[in-house]
Design a protein around this motif. Structure first.
Motif, mmCIF file in Angstrom:
data_model
loop_
_atom_site.group_PDB
_atom_site.id
_atom_site.type_symbol
_atom_site.label_atom_id
_atom_site.label_comp_id
_atom_site.label_asym_id
_atom_site.label_seq_id
_atom_site.Cartn_x
_atom_site.Cartn_y
_atom_site.Cartn_z
ATOM 1 N N LYS A 1 69.943 38.016 -9.700
ATOM 2 C CA LYS A 1 69.074 39.001 -9.081
ATOM 3 C C LYS A 1 69.814 39.729 -7.955
ATOM 4 C CE LYS A 1 64.507 39.434 -6.993
ATOM 5 N NZ LYS A 1 63.307 38.691 -6.557
ATOM 6 N N SER A 2 69.725 41.067 -7.964
ATOM 7 C CA SER A 2 70.410 41.854 -6.941
ATOM 8 C C SER A 2 69.700 41.722 -5.600
ATOM 9 C CB SER A 2 70.458 43.324 -7.362
ATOM 10 O OG SER A 2 70.947 44.107 -6.312
ATOM 11 N N ASN A 3 70.492 41.579 -4.541
ATOM 12 C CA ASN A 3 69.946 41.503 -3.189
ATOM 13 C C ASN A 3 70.269 42.747 -2.377
ATOM 14 O OD1 ASN A 3 68.617 39.041 -3.320
ATOM 15 N ND2 ASN A 3 70.469 37.876 -2.822
ATOM 16 N N ASP A 4 70.528 43.867 -3.091
ATOM 17 C CA ASP A 4 70.845 45.104 -2.381
ATOM 18 C C ASP A 4 69.705 45.497 -1.446
ATOM 19 O OD1 ASP A 4 73.237 45.217 -3.660
ATOM 20 O OD2 ASP A 4 72.682 46.795 -5.073
ATOM 21 N N TRP A 5 68.462 45.306 -1.915
ATOM 22 C CA TRP A 5 67.318 45.689 -1.086
ATOM 23 C C TRP A 5 67.287 44.852 0.192
ATOM 24 C CZ3 TRP A 5 63.546 42.408 0.629
ATOM 25 C CH2 TRP A 5 63.498 41.147 0.023
ATOM 26 N N HIS B 1 69.746 45.637 7.459
ATOM 27 C CA HIS B 1 70.579 46.559 8.218
ATOM 28 C C HIS B 1 69.805 47.770 8.729
ATOM 29 C CE1 HIS B 1 73.830 44.092 6.683
ATOM 30 N NE2 HIS B 1 74.643 44.702 7.518
ATOM 31 N N SER B 2 68.538 47.890 8.322
ATOM 32 C CA SER B 2 67.707 48.961 8.875
ATOM 33 C C SER B 2 67.088 48.566 10.213
ATOM 34 C CB SER B 2 66.592 49.335 7.893
ATOM 35 O OG SER B 2 65.640 48.283 7.773
ATOM 36 N N SER B 3 67.187 47.279 10.568
ATOM 37 C CA SER B 3 66.539 46.795 11.795
ATOM 38 C C SER B 3 66.950 47.556 13.049
ATOM 39 C CB SER B 3 66.818 45.299 11.987
ATOM 40 O OG SER B 3 66.241 44.556 10.942
ATOM 41 N N PRO B 4 68.246 47.835 13.278
ATOM 42 C CA PRO B 4 68.599 48.581 14.497
ATOM 43 C C PRO B 4 67.942 49.954 14.551
ATOM 44 C CG PRO B 4 70.544 47.565 13.525
ATOM 45 C CD PRO B 4 69.453 47.414 12.523
ATOM 46 N N TYR B 5 67.810 50.603 13.380
ATOM 47 C CA TYR B 5 67.200 51.928 13.360
ATOM 48 C C TYR B 5 65.694 51.835 13.591
ATOM 49 C CZ TYR B 5 71.697 52.997 11.219
ATOM 50 O OH TYR B 5 73.039 53.116 10.966
ATOM 51 N N ILE B 6 65.072 50.791 13.053
ATOM 52 C CA ILE B 6 63.639 50.584 13.284
ATOM 53 C C ILE B 6 63.388 50.393 14.777
ATOM 54 C CG2 ILE B 6 61.707 49.001 12.901
ATOM 55 C CD1 ILE B 6 62.848 48.492 10.099
ATOM 56 N N LEU C 1 63.216 60.946 3.739
ATOM 57 C CA LEU C 1 62.829 60.745 5.142
ATOM 58 C C LEU C 1 63.296 59.389 5.649
ATOM 59 C CD1 LEU C 1 61.299 61.542 7.698
ATOM 60 C CD2 LEU C 1 59.187 60.753 6.607
ATOM 61 N N LEU C 2 63.057 58.339 4.870
ATOM 62 C CA LEU C 2 63.465 56.993 5.286
ATOM 63 C C LEU C 2 64.981 56.863 5.311
ATOM 64 C CD1 LEU C 2 60.866 54.782 3.356
ATOM 65 C CD2 LEU C 2 60.711 55.783 5.650
ATOM 66 N N GLU C 3 65.638 57.457 4.335
ATOM 67 C CA GLU C 3 67.110 57.393 4.295
ATOM 68 C C GLU C 3 67.717 58.105 5.497
ATOM 69 O OE1 GLU C 3 70.834 58.514 1.288
ATOM 70 O OE2 GLU C 3 68.751 58.861 0.659
ATOM 71 N N GLU C 4 67.113 59.217 5.892
ATOM 72 C CA GLU C 4 67.638 59.968 7.033
ATOM 73 C C GLU C 4 67.485 59.189 8.331
ATOM 74 O OE1 GLU C 4 69.582 63.217 8.789
ATOM 75 O OE2 GLU C 4 69.288 62.712 6.678
ATOM 76 N N LEU C 5 66.376 58.468 8.481
ATOM 77 C CA LEU C 5 66.108 57.767 9.732
ATOM 78 C C LEU C 5 66.705 56.374 9.799
ATOM 79 C CD1 LEU C 5 62.362 58.679 10.430
ATOM 80 C CD2 LEU C 5 64.383 59.538 11.600
ATOM 81 N N PHE C 6 66.825 55.699 8.664
ATOM 82 C CA PHE C 6 67.134 54.273 8.700
ATOM 83 C C PHE C 6 68.460 53.891 8.036
ATOM 84 C CE2 PHE C 6 62.337 54.200 8.748
ATOM 85 C CZ PHE C 6 62.264 54.024 10.117
ATOM 86 N N LYS D 1 85.066 44.311 15.979
ATOM 87 C CA LYS D 1 83.932 44.745 15.167
ATOM 88 C C LYS D 1 84.415 45.223 13.811
ATOM 89 C CE LYS D 1 79.963 47.891 15.142
ATOM 90 N NZ LYS D 1 79.221 48.909 15.925
ATOM 91 N N PRO D 2 83.926 44.621 12.711
ATOM 92 C CA PRO D 2 84.326 45.103 11.373
ATOM 93 C C PRO D 2 83.707 46.471 11.104
ATOM 94 C CG PRO D 2 82.653 43.401 11.188
ATOM 95 C CD PRO D 2 83.027 43.465 12.630
ATOM 96 N N LEU D 3 84.423 47.313 10.411
ATOM 97 C CA LEU D 3 83.948 48.662 10.069
ATOM 98 C C LEU D 3 83.675 48.714 8.583
ATOM 99 C CD1 LEU D 3 86.474 50.755 12.198
ATOM 100 C CD2 LEU D 3 84.118 50.172 12.795
ATOM 101 N N ASP D 4 82.556 48.113 8.155
ATOM 102 C CA ASP D 4 82.241 48.109 6.715
ATOM 103 C C ASP D 4 81.329 49.258 6.363
ATOM 104 O OD1 ASP D 4 80.011 47.261 8.035
ATOM 105 O OD2 ASP D 4 80.025 45.238 7.202
#
Length: 436
Positions: free
Chosen positions: A2-6, A12-17, A269-274, A433-436
């Motif tokens: 099962k993919s865990n991309d989501w 990783h959206s937490s800082p933007y939230i 909209l979500l992609e732009e913000l998060f 800091k890694p730059l991934d």
């Protein structure tokens, strides 16, 4: 498997939230967007932003809906300088079209069906006479009738609703102290309201993906100055040009970021913000302030900025001659012609590493995000050079770096040339800091 991309994306959206919680964001929706098949997904995304604590103002347009009403009544309508000429006999039909659209938007935002993204949302939507308008008047011999421009915004009234958690819905209408109603450009409403509220962001939905270059490729970022220059020399579609001009105007008046995104793309909209890269075009307000590569003429400002930190032993001493030699490694934050921040990126390509060095921000600007903006610029440059990690040596700002994703490391992990030049008497700590 099962993919865990989501899962990765959600975490990783937490800082933007966190960054957007409690901030004011103004959205502008053209009438064409409201009639598009993807609009229901935009409604769902607006509901999600509301649930995440974003303070939302939605300014909507109604051009196709007004045109349909006028056509149905057999009334001709003309445009001049990108604005509809609203004759007195047109005004009742304009009010009908806008009123119907407002009711439709309120009903969409009131949905709460089980097994839908709106379940338990319980969104409160408020609208009213929060925009005071004046007539456009006569321009180039054309009387615009009941077409108007924003004169004043009732900031206190809108803020009181935002504090209660309401979404504020603003139609393309304004009212005057004489009791007249005026047909407004929704772009003007969104831009002026965002500036008056000192909004964090203005997000404008557009038919295309964003602002395109001459080859049809998406332009990811534009400064307000670059956008203004583009408007002066390019022949863009009139509505797109109006939106870009409104974005520039908002940024000049204090809105930090304006985003131009597609209403056709699900999740834009979500992609732009998060997400880090976003989905459309970002316009940044740097007519008076900008983060940019340093130039030789900036040396005096850099020297003045870093001298107190050198005297305190926070930074190692650099001569003017050294700075002139290494100026291409520097980026600066400029405000009103003064250098208020700087940072240097020294590259170690064999180790795919970069050093963040000579990092300084004027004390008067340290709580306004300049340090984060300088760091973001250095990270962007490092990624552009295919560097995989960024390291910094510090004696006093350990926690600042750790809060921004840097992890403690050891002196022995430094690139060979840097390790050989390491001053053990300063006892600087190393963070990576890694730059991934």
């Amino acid at each position: 498997m099962k993919s865990n991309d989501w899962l990765h994306g959600f975490r990783h959206s937490s800082p933007y939230i966190n960054a957007h919680r409690g901030r004011t964001v103004v959205l502008t929706l053209p009438g064409d967007a409201i009639g598009h098949g993807n609009f229901i997904n935009i409604i769902h995304d607006i509901a999600l932003l509301c649930s995440l604590g974003v303070r939302l103002v939605v300014a909507f347009g109604a051009r196709p809906q007004i045109q349909a009403r006028l056509d149905g009544a057999g009334m001709a309508s003309t445009f001049s300088l990108g604005l509809r000429v609203t004759e007195e006999q047109h005004l009742p039909l304009v009010l009908e079209a806008v009123g119907g659209l407002r009711a439709a938007l309120e009903s969409q935002l009131s949905m709460g069906l089980v097994n839908s993204p709106m379940h338990n949302a319980r969104i409160r939507v408020s609208s009213g006479n929060y925009v005071v308008a004046r007539p456009v008047g006569v321009l180039d011999g054309t009387d615009y009738g009941f077409t108007g421009k924003v004169r004043r915004v009732d900031v206190a009234g809108i803020e009181s609703l935002l504090e209660l958690g309401h979404i504020v819905l603003l139609p393309p209408l304004g009212y005057s102290p004489t009791g007249d109603a005026f047909n407004l450009s929704y772009e003007d409403v969104g831009s002026q309201v965002a500036a008056a509220l000192k909004a964090e962001k203005l997000i404008a939905f557009i038919d295309g993906q964003g602002v395109l270059d001459n080859d049809g490729a998406l332009i990811r970022e534009l400064s307000a100055r670059q956008a203004s220059d583009r408007l002066a020399r390019d022949t863009m579609a009139s509505e797109n040009a109006t939106l870009l001009r409104a974005a520039c105007d908002a940024c000049v008046k204090g809105v930090r970021r304006a985003h131009i995104i597609s209403y056709r793309d699900d999740g834009a909209l979500l992609e732009e913000l998060f997400t880090r890269d976003g989905s459309g075009t970002l316009v940044s307000g740097d007519l008076y302030e900008q983060i940019r590569p340093a130039r030789v003429e900036d040396i005096g400002g850099i020297v003045e900025l870093i001298r107190p930190l050198e005297e305190q032993g926070v930074l190692i001493r650099r001569s003017r001659e050294m700075l002139e030699t290494e100026v291409d490694c520097f980026v600066v934050a400029e405000r009103d012609g003064s250098i208020v921040g700087c940072a240097a990126l020294y590259q170690y390509p064999d180790e795919e590493a970069g050093e963040l060095s000579c990092f300084a921000v004027d004390p008067a600007y340290r709580r306004a995000g300049r340090g984060d903006e300088l760091l973001a610029m250095v990270e962007k440059l490092a990624r552009g050079q295919a560097l995989r990690k960024l390291f910094a040596l510090t004696t006093q700002t350990e926690h600042w770096f750790r809060e921004r994703g840097f992890e403690p490391s050891t002196v022995q992990e430094l690139p060979g040339p840097k390790l050989a030049a390491y001053n053990s008497r300063r006892k600087s700590k190393v963070f990576v800091k890694p730059l991934d």
